[in-house]
Design an enzyme around this catalytic site. Structure first.
Site, PDB file in Angstrom:
ATOM      1  CG  HIS A 227      -1.978   1.010   1.264  1.00  0.00           C
ATOM      2  ND1 HIS A 227      -2.363   1.749   0.160  1.00  0.00           N
ATOM      3  CD2 HIS A 227      -2.743   1.470   2.294  1.00  0.00           C
ATOM      4  CE1 HIS A 227      -3.314   2.602   0.507  1.00  0.00           C
ATOM      5  NE2 HIS A 227      -3.552   2.464   1.800  1.00  0.00           N
ATOM      6  CG  MET A 262       7.491  -2.704  -4.810  1.00  0.00           C
ATOM      7  SD  MET A 262       5.966  -3.638  -4.627  1.00  0.00           S
ATOM      8  CE  MET A 262       5.015  -2.520  -3.605  1.00  0.00           C
ATOM      9  CG  PHE A 264       5.627  -0.517 -13.023  1.00  0.00           C
ATOM     10  CD1 PHE A 264       5.503   0.126 -14.243  1.00  0.00           C
ATOM     11  CD2 PHE A 264       6.844  -0.431 -12.350  1.00  0.00           C
ATOM     12  CE1 PHE A 264       6.561   0.842 -14.790  1.00  0.00           C
ATOM     13  CE2 PHE A 264       7.904   0.274 -12.878  1.00  0.00           C
ATOM     14  CZ  PHE A 264       7.762   0.917 -14.105  1.00  0.00           C
ATOM     15  CG  HIS A 266      -3.922   1.435  -8.728  1.00  0.00           C
ATOM     16  ND1 HIS A 266      -5.250   1.299  -8.391  1.00  0.00           N
ATOM     17  CD2 HIS A 266      -3.367   2.264  -7.800  1.00  0.00           C
ATOM     18  CE1 HIS A 266      -5.495   2.033  -7.313  1.00  0.00           C
ATOM     19  NE2 HIS A 266      -4.380   2.622  -6.927  1.00  0.00           N
ATOM     20  CG  ASP A 317       3.212   4.529  -4.684  1.00  0.00           C
ATOM     21  OD1 ASP A 317       3.166   5.461  -3.870  1.00  0.00           O
ATOM     22  OD2 ASP A 317       2.420   3.570  -4.663  1.00  0.00           O
TER      23      ASP A 317
END
Length: 379
Positions: A227, A262, A264, A266, A317
């Site tokens: 998350h 991380m 990539f 969703h 992110d």
């Protein structure tokens, strides 16, 4: 008939919300109906906080009133600083922020009848929301400065929220391009419907617990790398790769080892995170300002290679990690920055849940042993 199990509650609609949604027709994340990219391009973060809490963008007078209240509560109080100073210097920054928020709640709710009155009225919860919104920059800034062996920087009344946040963290006047990029990131991270941390906050609120407990629980959920920790992981990946010419061999190895990349993918966005272009534009401005074309080349090369191979696009992110790095934040501070932003969305959901509450208590399908008797030999 066996119950249909939806692991991770994927596809399960548990309630309504008027706070945010993703419009599938435009692939836009909407805050109270406004596309987030428009808000990030035009609004200060304080105005977006008001929008999330009240449902409408503030008038000039309402924005001035919120800013005046926020500035009253900016300073790190002696009690909260003492609570932070009891923690080891190598405590995870998320644990530091969680402890500080818990201390604020304990102090605010202390006194006779605090358990019975903890859930608070709508007015009390709005006041608590503004206080947390105001206090978190000082907490996050002190956390980074304390780890570096630097003294507290007191807040300034002549700076808006974003500029003051940067001032308290670094102790110098931030450049406008840096303030703008940081402000955009705060708006983009502020809210995203029933994500894991927001749902945690709503579950806690549904028990008639207090707003601070709900926020503390949300912080615990956000700490997880699946998350909120993803922006930290992105920077670790870029540091590990080192340069654009190392992307292909690094990615070959990572995919062969079935590593999770991380930054990539969703669960909500299947064709790319609608927030990415706005944050990527902010990152490009920072790259130019700090003269870091090497980082831009590394970023672009990994993105193009991963999308070409997997068909999975970046999420927020991915650009925010290197943007925060260029601004000067420690990688360990990235997820606490997420807290400072998302506290606006969390508290909006807490107040929405409290206004039309039902205890959130799902069922489970038991798959253990059938009923049986305790054998004699166990006695």
């Amino acid at each position: 008939m066996d119950a249909e199990i939806k692991k991770g509650l994927a596809g399960v609609v548990v309630d309504t919300t008027a706070i945010s949604k993703v419009n599938p027709e435009t692939n836009s994340l909407l805050y109270r109906g406004y596309p987030v990219q428009q808000l990030a391009d035009t609004q200060p973060f304080e105005a977006v906080a008001h929008l999330l809490w009240h449902g409408e963008l503030p008038s000039a007078e309402q924005l001035a009133e919120l800013r005046a209240t926020e500035r009253v509560h900016r300073a790190l109080t002696p009690e909260v600083r003492a609570a932070i100073d009891l923690l080891p210097l190598d405590a995870h920054p998320m644990d530091v922020v969680r402890t500080a928020v818990s201390a604020i709640g304990a102090i605010d709710l202390a006194g006779p009848g605090s358990v019975l009155d903890a859930s608070g009225s709508a007015e009390q919860n709005l006041e608590r929301s503004v206080r947390l919104f105001a206090a978190l920059p000082a907490i996050v800034a002190y956390g980074q400065r304390r780890r570096r062996g630097e003294a507290v920087v007191e807040p300034r009344d002549d700076l808006d929220y974003s500029a003051n946040f940067l001032w308290m963290t670094f102790g110098n006047d931030p450049e406008p391009v840096v303030v703008d990029a940081f402000n955009r990131s705060m708006i983009l991270y502020a809210e995203h419907s029933f994500n894991a941390s927001t749902f945690t906050a709503r579950v806690i609120t549904s028990t008639l617990s207090d707003l601070y407990s709900a926020v503390v629980g949300a912080i615990g959920a956000l700490k997880g790398p699946l998350h909120g920790g993803a922006n930290e992981a992105v920077m670790h990946i870029l540091d590990e790769i080192g340069s654009a010419d190392q992307v292909v061999p690094w990615l070959d190895t990572a995919l062969a080892e079935k590593r999770k990349i991380m930054g990539f993918g969703h669960r909500v966005y299947k064709h790319g995170d609608s927030r990415v272009p706005t944050m990527r534009a902010a990152l490009d401005q920072l790259v130019e300002h700090f003269e870091r074309p090497d980082l831009a080349e590394l970023y672009a090369t990994l993105e193009s290679e991963f999308v070409a191979r997997k068909g999975i696009y970046p999420n927020l992110d991915y650009p925010s990690g290197p943007a925060y790095h260029l601004i000067g934040f420690d990688t360990l501070t990235f997820t606490p920055l997420f807290i400072a932003s998302r506290v606006t969305g969390w508290t909006a959901h807490i107040m929405e849940q409290a206004a039309s509450n039902a205890l959130i208590r799902p069922l489970s399908a038991y798959d253990g042993p059938a009923e049986r008797n305790v054998p004699d030999w166990t006695a």
